[in-house]
Design a protein around this motif. Sequence first.
Motif, PDB file in Angstrom:
ATOM      1  N   SER A 124       0.850  -1.180   0.000  1.00 16.55           N
ATOM      2  CA  SER A 124       0.000   0.000   0.000  1.00 16.55           C
ATOM      3  C   SER A 124       0.888   1.233   0.000  1.00 16.55           C
ATOM      4  CB  SER A 124      -0.949   0.023   1.195  1.00 16.55           C
ATOM      5  OG  SER A 124      -0.241   0.193   2.393  1.00 16.55           O
ATOM      6  N   VAL A 125       0.346   2.328  -0.481  1.00 15.01           N
ATOM      7  CA  VAL A 125       1.091   3.583  -0.589  1.00 15.01           C
ATOM      8  C   VAL A 125       0.238   4.707  -0.030  1.00 15.01           C
ATOM      9  CG1 VAL A 125       2.206   5.196  -2.165  1.00 15.01           C
ATOM     10  CG2 VAL A 125       2.239   2.753  -2.668  1.00 15.01           C
ATOM     11  N   SER A 126       0.823   5.549   0.801  1.00 14.62           N
ATOM     12  CA  SER A 126       0.115   6.694   1.361  1.00 14.62           C
ATOM     13  C   SER A 126       0.780   7.976   0.908  1.00 14.62           C
ATOM     14  CB  SER A 126       0.147   6.658   2.890  1.00 14.62           C
ATOM     15  OG  SER A 126      -0.503   5.523   3.372  1.00 14.62           O
ATOM     16  N   GLN A 127      -0.026   8.875   0.398  1.00 15.73           N
ATOM     17  CA  GLN A 127       0.459  10.215   0.089  1.00 15.73           C
ATOM     18  C   GLN A 127      -0.292  11.169   1.002  1.00 15.73           C
ATOM     19  OE1 GLN A 127       0.420   9.316  -4.566  1.00 15.73           O
ATOM     20  NE2 GLN A 127       1.254  11.339  -4.118  1.00 15.73           N
ATOM     21  N   HIS A 128       0.459  11.939   1.760  1.00 15.52           N
ATOM     22  CA  HIS A 128      -0.141  12.674   2.858  1.00 15.52           C
ATOM     23  C   HIS A 128      -0.875  13.914   2.414  1.00 15.52           C
ATOM     24  CE1 HIS A 128       2.521   9.933   4.751  1.00 15.52           C
ATOM     25  NE2 HIS A 128       3.572  10.534   4.272  1.00 15.52           N
ATOM     26  N   ASN A 129      -0.391  14.526   1.347  1.00 19.77           N
ATOM     27  CA  ASN A 129      -0.971  15.787   0.905  1.00 19.77           C
ATOM     28  C   ASN A 129      -1.833  15.540  -0.313  1.00 19.77           C
ATOM     29  OD1 ASN A 129       2.296  16.214   1.387  1.00 19.77           O
ATOM     30  ND2 ASN A 129       0.963  17.494   2.656  1.00 19.77           N
ATOM     31  N   HIS A 130      -3.094  15.945  -0.248  1.00 24.17           N
ATOM     32  CA  HIS A 130      -3.961  15.746  -1.406  1.00 24.17           C
ATOM     33  C   HIS A 130      -3.885  16.921  -2.369  1.00 24.17           C
ATOM     34  CE1 HIS A 130      -5.495  12.145   0.319  1.00 24.17           C
ATOM     35  NE2 HIS A 130      -5.846  12.762   1.426  1.00 24.17           N
ATOM     36  N   HIS A 131      -3.694  18.103  -1.794  1.00 25.09           N
ATOM     37  CA  HIS A 131      -3.673  19.301  -2.629  1.00 25.09           C
ATOM     38  C   HIS A 131      -2.663  20.272  -2.031  1.00 25.09           C
ATOM     39  CE1 HIS A 131      -6.320  22.400  -5.022  1.00 25.09           C
ATOM     40  NE2 HIS A 131      -5.113  22.283  -5.495  1.00 25.09           N
ATOM     41  N   VAL A 132      -1.699  20.675  -2.839  1.00 23.39           N
ATOM     42  CA  VAL A 132      -0.660  21.595  -2.391  1.00 23.39           C
ATOM     43  C   VAL A 132      -0.656  22.806  -3.317  1.00 23.39           C
ATOM     44  CG1 VAL A 132       1.842  21.875  -2.135  1.00 23.39           C
ATOM     45  CG2 VAL A 132       0.752  19.748  -1.420  1.00 23.39           C
ATOM     46  N   ILE A 133      -0.632  23.977  -2.713  1.00 24.87           N
ATOM     47  CA  ILE A 133      -0.561  25.220  -3.505  1.00 24.87           C
ATOM     48  C   ILE A 133       0.727  25.937  -3.124  1.00 24.87           C
ATOM     49  CG2 ILE A 133      -1.679  27.416  -4.061  1.00 24.87           C
ATOM     50  CD1 ILE A 133      -4.341  26.130  -3.172  1.00 24.87           C
ATOM     51  N   LEU A 134       1.535  26.241  -4.116  1.00 24.60           N
ATOM     52  CA  LEU A 134       2.807  26.933  -3.888  1.00 24.60           C
ATOM     53  C   LEU A 134       2.961  28.083  -4.854  1.00 24.60           C
ATOM     54  CD1 LEU A 134       5.255  23.878  -3.591  1.00 24.60           C
ATOM     55  CD2 LEU A 134       4.445  25.329  -1.734  1.00 24.60           C
ATOM     56  N   SER A 135       3.728  29.057  -4.441  1.00 23.85           N
ATOM     57  CA  SER A 135       4.115  30.138  -5.356  1.00 23.85           C
ATOM     58  C   SER A 135       5.349  29.703  -6.126  1.00 23.85           C
ATOM     59  CB  SER A 135       4.419  31.413  -4.578  1.00 23.85           C
ATOM     60  OG  SER A 135       3.275  31.851  -3.894  1.00 23.85           O
ATOM     61  N   GLU A 136       5.505  30.252  -7.302  1.00 21.66           N
ATOM     62  CA  GLU A 136       6.705  29.960  -8.095  1.00 21.66           C
ATOM     63  C   GLU A 136       7.952  30.252  -7.275  1.00 21.66           C
ATOM     64  OE1 GLU A 136       6.473  30.131 -12.867  1.00 21.66           O
ATOM     65  OE2 GLU A 136       6.247  32.070 -11.879  1.00 21.66           O
ATOM     66  N   ALA A 137       8.964  29.423  -7.459  1.00 24.04           N
ATOM     67  CA  ALA A 137      10.265  29.505  -6.784  1.00 24.04           C
ATOM     68  C   ALA A 137      10.244  28.909  -5.383  1.00 24.04           C
ATOM     69  CB  ALA A 137      10.811  30.926  -6.735  1.00 24.04           C
ATOM     70  N   ALA A 138       9.075  28.538  -4.891  1.00 28.45           N
ATOM     71  CA  ALA A 138       9.042  27.884  -3.575  1.00 28.45           C
ATOM     72  C   ALA A 138       9.606  26.475  -3.694  1.00 28.45           C
ATOM     73  CB  ALA A 138       7.615  27.839  -3.056  1.00 28.45           C
ATOM     74  N   SER A 139      10.025  25.934  -2.568  1.00 30.19           N
ATOM     75  CA  SER A 139      10.530  24.557  -2.570  1.00 30.19           C
ATOM     76  C   SER A 139       9.373  23.586  -2.340  1.00 30.19           C
ATOM     77  CB  SER A 139      11.604  24.369  -1.504  1.00 30.19           C
ATOM     78  OG  SER A 139      11.039  24.545  -0.227  1.00 30.19           O
ATOM     79  N   LEU A 140       9.538  22.412  -2.892  1.00 26.22           N
ATOM     80  CA  LEU A 140       8.478  21.411  -2.845  1.00 26.22           C
ATOM     81  C   LEU A 140       8.980  20.154  -2.150  1.00 26.22           C
ATOM     82  CD1 LEU A 140       5.720  20.188  -3.954  1.00 26.22           C
ATOM     83  CD2 LEU A 140       7.089  19.370  -5.887  1.00 26.22           C
ATOM     84  N   GLU A 141       8.152  19.606  -1.282  1.00 26.98           N
ATOM     85  CA  GLU A 141       8.383  18.250  -0.802  1.00 26.98           C
ATOM     86  C   GLU A 141       7.034  17.565  -0.674  1.00 26.98           C
ATOM     87  OE1 GLU A 141      11.083  17.668   2.402  1.00 26.98           O
ATOM     88  OE2 GLU A 141      10.810  15.490   2.386  1.00 26.98           O
ATOM     89  N   LEU A 142       6.863  16.483  -1.381  1.00 30.46           N
ATOM     90  CA  LEU A 142       5.641  15.687  -1.320  1.00 30.46           C
ATOM     91  C   LEU A 142       5.954  14.369  -0.628  1.00 30.46           C
ATOM     92  CD1 LEU A 142       4.154  16.187  -4.905  1.00 30.46           C
ATOM     93  CD2 LEU A 142       3.782  17.551  -2.850  1.00 30.46           C
ATOM     94  N   GLY A 143       5.148  14.064   0.375  1.00 29.03           N
ATOM     95  CA  GLY A 143       5.411  12.878   1.168  1.00 29.03           C
ATOM     96  C   GLY A 143       4.831  11.615   0.559  1.00 29.03           C
ATOM     97  N   CYS A 144       5.547  10.520   0.737  1.00 27.36           N
ATOM     98  CA  CYS A 144       5.084   9.209   0.296  1.00 27.36           C
ATOM     99  C   CYS A 144       5.610   8.178   1.270  1.00 27.36           C
ATOM    100  CB  CYS A 144       5.589   8.911  -1.110  1.00 27.36           C
ATOM    101  SG  CYS A 144       5.258   7.212  -1.656  1.00 27.36           S
ATOM    102  N   ASN A 145       4.717   7.379   1.796  1.00 27.41           N
ATOM    103  CA  ASN A 145       5.110   6.237   2.617  1.00 27.41           C
ATOM    104  C   ASN A 145       4.489   4.976   2.032  1.00 27.41           C
ATOM    105  OD1 ASN A 145       5.167   8.596   4.817  1.00 27.41           O
ATOM    106  ND2 ASN A 145       6.566   6.963   5.387  1.00 27.41           N
ATOM    107  N   TYR A 146       5.211   3.889   2.128  1.00 30.70           N
ATOM    108  CA  TYR A 146       4.677   2.639   1.599  1.00 30.70           C
ATOM    109  C   TYR A 146       4.677   1.599   2.700  1.00 30.70           C
ATOM    110  CZ  TYR A 146       9.456   0.947   1.490  1.00 30.70           C
ATOM    111  OH  TYR A 146      10.722   0.559   1.858  1.00 30.70           O
ATOM    112  N   SER A 147       3.891   0.589   2.458  1.00 29.66           N
ATOM    113  CA  SER A 147       3.812  -0.514   3.389  1.00 29.66           C
ATOM    114  C   SER A 147       4.032  -1.800   2.608  1.00 29.66           C
ATOM    115  CB  SER A 147       2.430  -0.533   4.058  1.00 29.66           C
ATOM    116  OG  SER A 147       2.258  -1.699   4.814  1.00 29.66           O
ATOM    117  N   TYR A 148       5.134  -2.461   2.925  1.00 32.68           N
ATOM    118  CA  TYR A 148       5.427  -3.755   2.296  1.00 32.68           C
ATOM    119  C   TYR A 148       6.569  -4.376   3.053  1.00 32.68           C
ATOM    120  CZ  TYR A 148       6.368  -7.360  -1.144  1.00 32.68           C
ATOM    121  OH  TYR A 148       6.553  -8.570  -1.762  1.00 32.68           O
TER     122      TYR A 148
END
Lengths: 113, 113
Positions: free
Chosen positions: A3-27
């Motif tokens: 299984s895979v979990s992504q914590h953020n469903h919707h992210v809004i950023l301004s241009e030039a901002a840094s991005l980190e999208l979370g992902c955890n898996y179970s196996y």
Amino acid sequence: AQSVSQHNHHVILSEAASLELGCNYSYGGTVNLFWYVQYPGQHLQLLLKYFSGDPLVKGIKGFEAEFIKSKFSFNLRKPSVQWSDTAEYFCAVNAPGYQKVTFGTGTKLQVIP
Amino acid sequence: EPEVTQTPSHQVTQMGQEVILRCVPISNHLYFYWYRQILGQKVEFLVSFYNNEISEKSEIFDDQFSVERPDGSNFTLKIRSTKLEDSAMYFCASSVTGYNEQFFGPGTRLTVL
């Protein structure tokens, strides 16, 4: 089962901002890990993948992801986002020896100019 | 760059009717897949196909579904008697081997009325 979990469903950023999208898996065993991106009106495209080796993986368009085995995580990062990065991002996992890829629910990224 | 193509892009059908979704995988790829995404839900694996046989399938892929490679280029998904809950985006994918990244088509949106 994987299984895979992504914590953020919707992210809004301004241009030039840094991005980190979370992902955890179970196996319980070794996994192959992927990030796919779907730009508006387009099909799923592979951003990057991890099969083995260096846990810091560089992909296309300046994206990278780090596999942290102890945390069962594979977070996606980009130091400076652009408006053109507006898309939906999917983390996915696959067990070696099997063809099935299991996807997370996706994170919609909106970059504001 | 070679791409997976799918036809039609949108299919509307009445409940109980048979539908055939078509895909042309990338020409040197040997493994073919179908996934589906019900609106608002995860992309889910349906089936993988290699050497004219199903190699893996999920619990979703019941007797109502079948796959076929009728010629050297096409790969089809047939739903025998569609139900309302079959409404989804169906993605075809292909890969060189069973252990490489999968390349996805643009999807067919199936609407069952």
